[in-house]
Motif scaffolding. Structure first.
Motif, PDB file in Angstrom:
ATOM      1  N   LEU A 535       0.834  -1.205   0.000  1.00 44.88           N
ATOM      2  CA  LEU A 535       0.000   0.000   0.000  1.00 44.88           C
ATOM      3  C   LEU A 535       0.866   1.252   0.000  1.00 44.88           C
ATOM      4  CD1 LEU A 535      -2.664  -1.108   2.669  1.00 44.88           C
ATOM      5  CD2 LEU A 535      -2.765  -1.358   0.188  1.00 44.88           C
ATOM      6  N   ALA A 536       2.092   1.133  -0.480  1.00 41.15           N
ATOM      7  CA  ALA A 536       3.057   2.231  -0.415  1.00 41.15           C
ATOM      8  C   ALA A 536       2.597   3.442  -1.220  1.00 41.15           C
ATOM      9  CB  ALA A 536       4.419   1.749  -0.922  1.00 41.15           C
ATOM     10  N   ASN A 537       3.074   4.623  -0.765  1.00 43.01           N
ATOM     11  CA  ASN A 537       2.879   5.882  -1.496  1.00 43.01           C
ATOM     12  C   ASN A 537       1.409   6.186  -1.762  1.00 43.01           C
ATOM     13  OD1 ASN A 537       5.722   6.288  -1.640  1.00 43.01           O
ATOM     14  ND2 ASN A 537       5.820   4.938  -3.424  1.00 43.01           N
ATOM     15  N   ASN A 538       0.643   6.181  -0.691  1.00 45.03           N
ATOM     16  CA  ASN A 538      -0.733   6.644  -0.703  1.00 45.03           C
ATOM     17  C   ASN A 538      -0.880   7.704   0.397  1.00 45.03           C
ATOM     18  OD1 ASN A 538      -2.657   5.047  -2.634  1.00 45.03           O
ATOM     19  ND2 ASN A 538      -1.219   3.504  -1.861  1.00 45.03           N
ATOM     20  N   LYS A 539      -2.082   7.858   0.919  1.00 42.13           N
ATOM     21  CA  LYS A 539      -2.311   8.840   1.985  1.00 42.13           C
ATOM     22  C   LYS A 539      -2.984   8.180   3.186  1.00 42.13           C
ATOM     23  CE  LYS A 539      -2.913  12.542  -1.441  1.00 42.13           C
ATOM     24  NZ  LYS A 539      -3.861  13.558  -1.992  1.00 42.13           N
ATOM     25  N   PHE A 540      -2.674   6.930   3.414  1.00 44.02           N
ATOM     26  CA  PHE A 540      -3.266   6.223   4.548  1.00 44.02           C
ATOM     27  C   PHE A 540      -2.807   6.863   5.857  1.00 44.02           C
ATOM     28  CE2 PHE A 540      -3.488   2.736   1.370  1.00 44.02           C
ATOM     29  CZ  PHE A 540      -4.854   2.487   1.452  1.00 44.02           C
ATOM     30  N   SER A 541      -3.714   6.902   6.815  1.00 42.21           N
ATOM     31  CA  SER A 541      -3.404   7.506   8.115  1.00 42.21           C
ATOM     32  C   SER A 541      -3.877   6.572   9.229  1.00 42.21           C
ATOM     33  CB  SER A 541      -4.075   8.876   8.241  1.00 42.21           C
ATOM     34  OG  SER A 541      -5.483   8.752   8.079  1.00 42.21           O
ATOM     35  N   GLY A 542      -3.664   7.015  10.471  1.00 45.97           N
ATOM     36  CA  GLY A 542      -4.046   6.180  11.602  1.00 45.97           C
ATOM     37  C   GLY A 542      -2.983   5.156  11.924  1.00 45.97           C
ATOM     38  N   ASN A 543      -3.332   4.235  12.788  1.00 48.06           N
ATOM     39  CA  ASN A 543      -2.380   3.229  13.237  1.00 48.06           C
ATOM     40  C   ASN A 543      -2.296   2.051  12.266  1.00 48.06           C
ATOM     41  OD1 ASN A 543      -2.003   4.779  15.524  1.00 48.06           O
ATOM     42  ND2 ASN A 543      -3.440   3.586  16.771  1.00 48.06           N
ATOM     43  N   ILE A 544      -1.150   1.377  12.339  1.00 53.91           N
ATOM     44  CA  ILE A 544      -1.037   0.093  11.650  1.00 53.91           C
ATOM     45  C   ILE A 544      -1.826  -0.918  12.482  1.00 53.91           C
ATOM     46  CG2 ILE A 544       0.531  -1.739  10.912  1.00 53.91           C
ATOM     47  CD1 ILE A 544       2.725   0.365  10.663  1.00 53.91           C
ATOM     48  N   PRO A 545      -2.793  -1.600  11.903  1.00 49.21           N
ATOM     49  CA  PRO A 545      -3.629  -2.510  12.704  1.00 49.21           C
ATOM     50  C   PRO A 545      -2.798  -3.569  13.428  1.00 49.21           C
ATOM     51  CG  PRO A 545      -4.546  -2.214  10.513  1.00 49.21           C
ATOM     52  CD  PRO A 545      -3.194  -1.585  10.479  1.00 49.21           C
ATOM     53  N   ASP A 546      -3.106  -3.799  14.708  1.00 50.31           N
ATOM     54  CA  ASP A 546      -2.409  -4.844  15.464  1.00 50.31           C
ATOM     55  C   ASP A 546      -2.606  -6.216  14.821  1.00 50.31           C
ATOM     56  OD1 ASP A 546      -1.520  -3.012  17.319  1.00 50.31           O
ATOM     57  OD2 ASP A 546      -3.258  -3.271  18.633  1.00 50.31           O
ATOM     58  N   LYS A 547      -3.767  -6.424  14.217  1.00 51.65           N
ATOM     59  CA  LYS A 547      -4.102  -7.733  13.665  1.00 51.65           C
ATOM     60  C   LYS A 547      -3.242  -8.116  12.471  1.00 51.65           C
ATOM     61  CE  LYS A 547      -7.826  -8.743  16.191  1.00 51.65           C
ATOM     62  NZ  LYS A 547      -7.994  -9.998  16.954  1.00 51.65           N
ATOM     63  N   ILE A 548      -2.493  -7.162  11.942  1.00 52.55           N
ATOM     64  CA  ILE A 548      -1.678  -7.471  10.773  1.00 52.55           C
ATOM     65  C   ILE A 548      -0.628  -8.525  11.105  1.00 52.55           C
ATOM     66  CG2 ILE A 548       0.238  -5.812  10.972  1.00 52.55           C
ATOM     67  CD1 ILE A 548      -0.425  -5.020   8.032  1.00 52.55           C
ATOM     68  N   GLY A 549      -0.275  -8.616  12.371  1.00 47.61           N
ATOM     69  CA  GLY A 549       0.694  -9.624  12.801  1.00 47.61           C
ATOM     70  C   GLY A 549       0.145 -11.031  12.815  1.00 47.61           C
ATOM     71  N   GLU A 550      -1.156 -11.195  12.564  1.00 49.01           N
ATOM     72  CA  GLU A 550      -1.761 -12.523  12.551  1.00 49.01           C
ATOM     73  C   GLU A 550      -1.866 -13.098  11.135  1.00 49.01           C
ATOM     74  OE1 GLU A 550      -5.427 -12.600  14.675  1.00 49.01           O
ATOM     75  OE2 GLU A 550      -4.626 -11.521  16.417  1.00 49.01           O
ATOM     76  N   LEU A 551      -1.348 -12.346  10.150  1.00 46.25           N
ATOM     77  CA  LEU A 551      -1.356 -12.857   8.776  1.00 46.25           C
ATOM     78  C   LEU A 551      -0.169 -13.802   8.613  1.00 46.25           C
ATOM     79  CD1 LEU A 551      -2.232  -9.557   6.874  1.00 46.25           C
ATOM     80  CD2 LEU A 551      -3.753 -11.454   7.450  1.00 46.25           C
ATOM     81  N   SER A 552      -0.367 -15.040   8.955  1.00 48.04           N
ATOM     82  CA  SER A 552       0.741 -15.980   9.164  1.00 48.04           C
ATOM     83  C   SER A 552       1.551 -16.281   7.904  1.00 48.04           C
ATOM     84  CB  SER A 552       0.203 -17.288   9.752  1.00 48.04           C
ATOM     85  OG  SER A 552      -0.765 -17.841   8.892  1.00 48.04           O
ATOM     86  N   VAL A 553       0.980 -16.102   6.692  1.00 46.98           N
ATOM     87  CA  VAL A 553       1.739 -16.409   5.480  1.00 46.98           C
ATOM     88  C   VAL A 553       2.249 -15.145   4.790  1.00 46.98           C
ATOM     89  CG1 VAL A 553       0.503 -18.556   5.094  1.00 46.98           C
ATOM     90  CG2 VAL A 553      -0.369 -16.470   4.063  1.00 46.98           C
ATOM     91  N   LEU A 554       2.068 -13.990   5.402  1.00 46.78           N
ATOM     92  CA  LEU A 554       2.540 -12.738   4.801  1.00 46.78           C
ATOM     93  C   LEU A 554       4.065 -12.717   4.781  1.00 46.78           C
ATOM     94  CD1 LEU A 554       1.266 -10.036   3.754  1.00 46.78           C
ATOM     95  CD2 LEU A 554       1.869  -9.060   5.972  1.00 46.78           C
ATOM     96  N   ASN A 555       4.658 -12.442   3.610  1.00 42.39           N
ATOM     97  CA  ASN A 555       6.124 -12.310   3.565  1.00 42.39           C
ATOM     98  C   ASN A 555       6.583 -11.056   2.829  1.00 42.39           C
ATOM     99  OD1 ASN A 555       6.099 -12.863   0.774  1.00 42.39           O
ATOM    100  ND2 ASN A 555       6.390 -15.058   1.120  1.00 42.39           N
TER     101      ASN A 555
END
Length: 1004
Positions: A535-555
């Protein structure tokens, strides 16, 4: 008199029955000798007995007599009888026998010379058996023989020159044997010959005998993959009755002789995969009015395509991967039969014929990787049959024709890397059959139409590098089969719709370089299969969701260049990331310890409030020292807390274990056994604690349970219904696989009813409403994948690897050929091949297995791809049709793993997988660069042969892959002392595999 009549009656009946039982004629007795010489597991000969009413065998299964009641046997047909044994020469005592067929059995041994005593024989079919040795020279002494088929055996040696003496032979087929030497010129003397089929034999390098041109009655000439060299002889032009010419997959050189245009009756010409050069004959094609299919792909032809050739009523035209140039003749569009046109990988230029598709039901069009320009022909789908539209890497311009919006038959669309512009027609977004829609690297504008909700089969959407704008619509979340969505480098804006979280099959989400704003959805953990998030180079704001750490196959995670704030979630430490980039945001606080290393410094630059013990990241003279004190205090606190937590946790675990053991409600468990058991379910239930876990993954945990009798079993405890769809490997014991909702039922249904020494044994299953257990035999050496790709791979020397390959092949052959209906595993891989204490192999994990309906031509349709990356057959990924050929491809990858010692996918291959890496490396560096260095070089010849089997199995064309029964046969032959067709020549390997950059489809 009357008192004796019953006795006389009984005596008369007894004599009558006795006479019938022992008055079978001589030919019947000969056939009974045939029966005694065979193993007959299916009872084919069950009615071949001597209790016949007419003294003859004429009513026996497979036996035909000249006239009813005459007793003269003229035909013996044992086709598909599943009998085994040597060829019965006693058949030749049947003086009137004209027809013998033993097609597709297990006839073994050599063919005796006595066969030549069958003087009345007209038809001899011994195809698809296990015959070995040389072809008998005396066969030519069969004066009436017209049909001779020995295809699919293991005959070796040369074709006898004496075969040129056949007097009436019309058909000779020696396809797919181990025949060497050269094609004898004497075959040109069989003036009656109509079909000459010698394909797929390891002949010595040699020319096509010019004498073949003497066969003026020849209708079929099939010399595919015969190691032919040199030019195509001019004499073939004399074959005026020829209908099928197939010289493909050889090393022929030179140009196509002009005499080829004299083949006025030819329907199909196959010259693909040779080294032919020069231009095609400019004239003469107009005489070939019967020509319908021509494939001259994968050569080095130059020049333009003759207009006379394009004026024919062609059905299929394959010119791909040559060096053709110039414009494609307009007259090609006049053909009313054209359904397939594949031109990719040439230098064609100019525009496509404007009426292409107008006059014929075009199905497949691939013109990728050329220099075409101009507009897309608007009539390509006029007849509503177009399924594949592949036009990448050209210079097409203009708009997508509105007529394409009604092309309901389209399944694959690749228009990327052109100069197309304008808005995509609204209806085009919602074509119901399309699985791949690729518009990347053009200049399209406008928004994604809300009609996309109708694209129910869409699995890959690539619209990156265009000028699309507007917001993503909620309808995007209705594409529940979407696997990849690439929309980077566009002008999208607004927030991500919550509906995107419904895309449970999504593995790649790339929306970088747009204008998206708002927060990253907090429920992103629902995308459990997500492997890449950019999602690079956009205008997203707020926190990085804590749940992102549960995406077990994300590399792959790139959130750089946004306005994200707050702390970095500690849960990121749980991920196995190959790439992480959080730079140029507004993040604050500490960097998680796992990433507080200098190698990650570029991942965090441009976050003024972010700090950690990475040299150069923080400013100020005392920052590092202060942070050091802070970390020391934290470490002391964490250590004390850890001691307390571990102690409390141990006490609680022991207490719960004790409590659970006392509170098992025996009445709630249902046991279903498939074998006689020496244990009860309660012995299993009492041993399911964390100390016994030997593996875990997407489907659940695997426990090793040692029973009271000292034996061990493996128990798979499935996750609850909410956790599904991941494809991770269990570390030991039972393999893994993609999990579907009915995985438990599929495993039970499959393993509960099959029995084979190379299929893992399912002892029983236990279940309640909330828990499901599968109990298997325990495999002490774990999975092949774990052993092969670990430090213990040295245990697997070549003889063991060969044994594993044969065992696994036999298991799969049982599923494909001996189960009725057949079963396709759908997730064949090294991690699903388990090894017992003696390294015997068992195929495991049937959670996605599928019963195949043999009546369904081309395979059964599925809604979701099952399998593992690197093992999935190319056609399965885009047709979603599953059949045995998918398993064969996956097994071929396993063979390549065994030979190379490498994983099916690895960063060292770049964008390739193991199959393409092997083929590229063979071409560039030779055999030694492919073999696993751990293997002893004394086995090099045998390894080479097995490698070639693997390449056959991974052929991109399903039709070129052998059946699993054939694979078993080939592997077994390699292990015998007999030479095989897969031997290397001069240290070089000549595989059947060829790699195409686009979508090859060959007419066999």
């Amino acid at each position: 008199m009357s008192s004796h009549s019953p006795c006389l009656m009984f005596f008369f009946v007894f004599v009558l029955v006795f006479s019938f039982g022992y008055c079978l004629n001589e030919e019947g007795h000969y056939l009974q000798q045939v029966k005694l010489g065979f193993d007959d597991p299916d009872g084919f000969f069950s009615d071949w007995d001597d209790t016949v009413a007419d003294y003859t065998p004429c009513h026996w299964t497979g036996v035909t007599c000249s006239e009813p009641g005459s007793g003269f046997v003229v035909a013996v047909d044992l086709s598909n009888a599943n009998v085994a044994g040597p060829f019965p020469t006693v058949l030749c005592r049947l003086t009137g026998l004209k027809f013998i067929s033993m097609y597709n059995n297990s006839i073994n041994g050599t063919l005796p010379d006595e066969l030549s005593t069958c003087q009345s024989l007209v038809h001899l079919d011994l195809a698809q058996n296990y015959l070995t040795g040389k072809l008998p020279e005396s066969l030519c002494n069969l004066p009436e023989l017209r049909y001779l088929d020995f295809a699919g055996n293991n005959f070796s040696g040369d074709i006898p020159a004496s075969f040129g003496k056949f007097q009436k032979l019309e058909v000779i087929s020696l396809v797919d044997n181990l025949i060497g030497g050269n094609i004898p010129a004497e075959l040109g003397n069989i003036s009656t010959l109509k079909q000459l089929n010698l394909s797929y034999n390891p002949f010595s390098a040699g020319n096509i005998p010019p004498e073949i041109g003497n066969l003026t009655n020849l209708e079929v000439l099939w010399l595919t993959d015969c190691n032919l060299i040199g030019p195509i002889p001019n004499s073939l032009g004399r074959l005026s009755k020829l209908m099928d010419l197939d010289l493909a997959i050889n090393k022929l050189t030179g140009s196509v002789p002009s005499s080829v245009t004299e083949l006025t009756n030819v329907v199909q010409i196959e010259l693909y995969n040779n080294s032919l050069t020069g231009e095609l004959p400019a004239v003469g094609w107009s005489k070939m009015t019967a020509l319908r299919l021509i494939d001259i792909s994968m050569n080095r032809f130059t020049g333009t395509v003759p207009e006379e050739l394009c004026s024919l009523q062609l059905e299929s035209l394959h010119l791909y991967e040559n060096e053709f140039e110039g414009k494609l003749p307009e007259i090609l569009s006049n053909s009313s039969n054209l359904y397939e046109l594949r031109l990719f990988g040439n230098r064609f230029s100019g525009s496509l014929p404007k009426d292409l598709g107008k006059n014929s039901a075009l199905v497949w069009l691939d013109v990728s990787n050329n220099l075409f320009s101009g507009n897309l022909p608007e009539n390509l789908c006029k007849n509503g049959a177009l399924e594949e539209l592949l036009m990448i890497h050209n210079s097409f311009s203009g708009h997508i024709p509105v007529s394409f919006s009604k092309c309901w038959s389209l399944k694959r669309v690749r228009l990327g890397y052109n100069k197309l512009s304008g808005e995509v027609p609204v209806g085009f977004w919602g074509l119901p059959q399309v699985s791949l829609l690729e518009l990347v690297e053009n200049s399209f504008t406008g928004v994604i139409g809300n009609t996309i909700a109708g694209a129910g089969n869409l699995s890959t959407l690539n619209i990156a590098n265009n000028k699309f704008s507007g917001e993503l619509l909620n309808e995007i979340g209705l594409l529940d089969g979407l696997i990849e969505f690439s929309g980077g480098n566009n002008l999208f804006s607004g927030s991500l719709p919550d509906s995107i979280l419904k895309l449970e099959q999504l593995t790649k989400l790339d929306l970088h370089n747009n204008g998206f704003s708002g927060g990253i959805p907090s429920g992103i953990d629902s995308l459990t299969k997500l492997n890449e998030l950019n999602l690079a180079n956009n205008k997203f704001s707020g926190n990085i969701p804590d749940k992102i750490g549960e995406l077990s196959v994300l590399n792959y995670l790139d959130l750089s260049g946004n306005q994200l704030s707050g702390k970095i979630p500690v849960g990121l430490q749980n991920l196995r990331l190959n790439q992480l980039n959080l730079s140029s945001n507004l993040l604050t606080g500490d960097i998680p310890p796992v990433y507080a290393k200098k190698i990650y410094i570029n991942s965090f630059l441009g976050n003024p409030g972010l700090c950690g013990d990475i040299e150069g990241l923080c400013d100020g003279k005392n920052v590092t020292k202060t942070v050091g004190y802070v970390w020391l205090l934290r470490a002391i606190f964490v250590l004390a807390g850890s001691i307390f937590i571990v102690g409390f946790g141990w006490f609680y675990f022991q207490y719960r274990k004790f409590k659970n053991s006392k509170q098992i409600d025996k009445s709630k468990w249902t046991l279903m056994s498939f074998h006689k058991l020496s244990f009860s379910e309660y012995e299993i239930l009492g041993a399911l604690d964390e100390d016994n876990v030997i593996g875990r993954g997407a489907s659940g945990k695997v426990y090793k349970v040692v029973l009271s009798n000292g034996e061990a079993v493996a128990v798979k405890k499935l996750w609850g219904g909410s956790k599904k769809g991941e494809d991770e490997d269990l570390e030991n014991g039972l393999g893994s696989g993609a999990v579907v909702d009915n995985g438990f039922e599929a495993e039970v249904e499959t393993l509960g009813r099959i029995r084979h020494k190379n299929i893992v044994r399912l002892w029983c299953c236990c279940s309640t409403k909330t828990c499901k257990l599968l109990v298997y035999e325990y495999m002490p050496n774990g999975s092949l994948g774990d052993l092969l790709h670990s430090t213990k791979s040295g245990l697997l020397d070549w003889p063991i690897r060969y044994k594993i390959a044969v065992d696994a092949a036999e298991g799969l052959a049982y599923l494909h050929h001996d189960c009725v209906p057949a079963i396709v595993h759908r997730d064949v891989k090294s991690n699903n091949i388990l090894l017992d204490g003696d390294f015997g192999a068992r195929v495991a994990d049937f959670g996605v297995a599928k019963v195949v309906n043999g009546d369904e031509k081309g395979g059964n349709s599925v809604s979701v791809i099952a399998g593992s990356c690197g093992y999935i057959a190319p056609e399965y990924a885009y047709t979603l049709r599953v059949n045995e050929k998918c398993d064969i491809y996956s097994f071929g990858v396993v063979i390549l793993e065994l030979v190379t010692g490498k994983r099916p996918v690895d960063p060292e291959y770049g964008e390739k997988d193991l199959v393409k890496w092997v083929c590229t490396t063979l071409d560039q560096k030779g055999l030694d660069a492919v073999f696993d260095p751990k293997l002893d070089s004394c086995f090099k010849e045998e390894i080479c042969k097995v490698l070639n089997v693997g390449l056959l199995c991974t052929s991109p064309l399903p039709i070129n892959r052998p059946s699993m029964r054939r694979v078993v046969k080939m592997l077994q032959e390699i292990g015998s002392v007999n030479p095989t067709k897969f031997a290397s020549k001069d240290g070089k390997l000549t595989p059947y595999y060829y790699d195409d950059a686009s979508d090859h489809g060959n007419v066999a």
